[in-house]
Design a protein around this motif. Structure first.
Motif, PDB file in Angstrom:
ATOM      1  N   MET A  41    -132.057  -6.780 -33.314  1.00  0.00           N
ATOM      2  CA  MET A  41    -131.394  -6.581 -34.607  1.00  0.00           C
ATOM      3  C   MET A  41    -130.506  -5.346 -34.538  1.00  0.00           C
ATOM      4  SD  MET A  41    -134.474  -5.445 -37.153  1.00  0.00           S
ATOM      5  CE  MET A  41    -135.963  -5.162 -36.233  1.00  0.00           C
ATOM      6  N   GLU A  87    -135.674  -5.604 -31.252  1.00  0.00           N
ATOM      7  CA  GLU A  87    -135.974  -6.830 -31.996  1.00  0.00           C
ATOM      8  C   GLU A  87    -137.201  -6.614 -32.861  1.00  0.00           C
ATOM      9  OE1 GLU A  87    -134.273  -9.539 -32.368  1.00  0.00           O
ATOM     10  OE2 GLU A  87    -132.776  -8.530 -31.114  1.00  0.00           O
ATOM     11  N   HIS A  88    -137.971  -5.569 -32.525  1.00  0.00           N
ATOM     12  CA  HIS A  88    -139.328  -5.510 -33.029  1.00  0.00           C
ATOM     13  C   HIS A  88    -139.828  -4.072 -32.999  1.00  0.00           C
ATOM     14  CE1 HIS A  88    -143.715  -6.171 -32.681  1.00  0.00           C
ATOM     15  NE2 HIS A  88    -143.456  -7.229 -33.419  1.00  0.00           N
ATOM     16  N   GLN A 116    -138.856  -6.133 -39.977  1.00  0.00           N
ATOM     17  CA  GLN A 116    -139.146  -7.402 -39.312  1.00  0.00           C
ATOM     18  C   GLN A 116    -139.953  -8.352 -40.199  1.00  0.00           C
ATOM     19  OE1 GLN A 116    -141.527  -7.358 -35.812  1.00  0.00           O
ATOM     20  NE2 GLN A 116    -141.232  -9.569 -35.533  1.00  0.00           N
TER      21      GLN A 116
END
Ligand code: OSB
Ligand code: MG
Length: 373
Positions: free
Chosen positions: A1, A81-82, A111
């Motif tokens: 992201m 991403e996380h 998330q």
């Protein structure tokens, strides 16, 4: 992201009741909040470092420095991403775990919203409600403490933890046991005893405490293990456990039989889950500690405490015990049976009152991603 911006804020908030421990008195909190903006979503993290480096080496001012000049930049340069990737992203920065946790936890929050799931279920939570206790500070008189115990029991809290230190211990336990022989009672020394106090600590057995939290040095395993051999009461470690390896060492050495997990102390949700799992595999129960958090940190604690091995009541209490106006809505409430319901809505499940956050904010810095023309 893609992370667009990180905003640091310092809020100043006054506690409803001053909180005294073996290391000092807290009447107000200076709280660092981390807001992470990514993909049109906003995640929040709270740094639990105190105004002074009493409980750990970190303070809000060291966290501000490291957050502003190190972690925000590292995060904006990565495209995680996380939240689970933060360990790797922050690896070159040693220590500073409370600051790291504030950043990592804000990413988990983003998330959960992105996936449309509750933060609790994203973390692996299985409980619909969590059992709650209170942590009662040292008071000017014993009578005042007994009044606070009475109020907490009347409100439904399942476990009473009292702070203790040399001079504020056996008389306190005796007075509480005299009035309430059967309640779940624990004591937290915040590292205030020494080897010369071994006999005194052994005499605590008489009061049937459900556990004794961090009696000796904040960085010790060996002497706690020696003490555990000499007392019946289960030792619970708080300050000493910085990560999963520490938990493994402490369990292996029998330095403790219960672990207090604070997500800030251990550097974020990833490490907290690692400790939870390691303890569960070895039959060691855990509970969720508190750091006088606002509703943001408290909502993170609720999500974490929904994991299966959080089988003992934690220091996760209602907003109103700490704040006249909490910065989340709805405020966090505890049922008459001493439970908090774990939210099922996407994300943390408690909205941030941004107007109130702005009013309480005394310092702010925006760190943005480099925009290439
Ligand atoms: O040792 O658990 C502790 C608060 C600040 C620092 C350390 C501790 C505490 C508490 C309060 O016990 C827990 C809470 O109600 O948030
Ligand atoms: Mg403690």
């Amino acid at each position: 992201m893609k992370i667009d911006a990180v905003v640091l804020r310092e809020l100043q908030m006054e506690l409803v009741t001053p909180f005294e421990t073996s290391f000092g008195m807290t009447t107000h909190r200076r709280v660092m909040l981390v807001e992470v903006r990514a993909e049109g979503l906003v995640g929040w993290g709270e740094c639990v470092a105190g105004e002074h480096p009493w409980y750990s080496e970190e303070s809000i001012d060291t966290a501000w420095q490291v957050g502003r000049h190190e972690l925000a930049r590292l995060l904006l340069d990565a495209d995680p991403e996380h939240g689970g990737q933060c360990h790797e992203i922050f690896r070159q920065i040693r220590g500073n775990r409370m600051c790291k946790a504030a950043f990592e936890n804000a990413l988990w929050d983003v998330q959960a919203q992105a996936e449309g799931v509750s933060l609790a279920s994203l973390l692996g939570g299985t409980r619909a409600t969590i059992p709650c206790g209170v942590s009662l500070g040292i008071t000017p008189t014993l009578e005042q403490l007994l009044e606070r115990v009475e109020t907490a029991l009347a409100a439904g809290y399942q476990r009473i933890k009292v702070k203790c230190r040399p001079g504020w211990d056996t008389d306190v336990f005796a007075a509480i046991r005299m009035r309430w022989p059967r309640i779940q009672l624990t004591a937290d020394a915040n590292a205030s005893y020494r080897l010369k106090d071994m006999d005194l600590l052994a005499s605590f057995d008489h009061y049937e405490l459900a556990m004794l939290e961090q009696p000796l040095w904040s960085d010790d395993f060996y002497f706690h293990s020696m003490l555990q051999k000499q007392i019946e009461t289960k030792i619970c470690l708080d300050e000493s456990i910085r990560n999963r390896r520490d938990a493994l060492a402490a369990i292996e050495m029998d330095s403790c039989r219960v672990i207090n997990i604070k997500v800030g102390r251990v550097g974020g949700f990833t490490e907290a889950i690692g400790i939870h799992n390691a303890a569960m595999e070895r039959g060691i129960p855990v509970w969720c500690g508190g750091m006088l958090e606002t509703g943001i940190g408290r909502s993170h604690n609720i999500a974490l405490a929904s994991l299966p091995n959080f089988s003992l009541p934690g220091d996760v209490s209602a907003s109103s015990r700490y704040w006249k106006d909490d910065i989340v809505e709805p405020e966090i409430t505890v049922s008459a049976h001493g439970e908090i319901t774990v939210p099922t809505a996407a994300g943390r499940g408690y909205a941030v009152r941004e107007d109130l956050v702005e009013r309480l904010c005394v310092r702010r810095e925006d760190v943005r991603a480099f925009v290439l023309a």
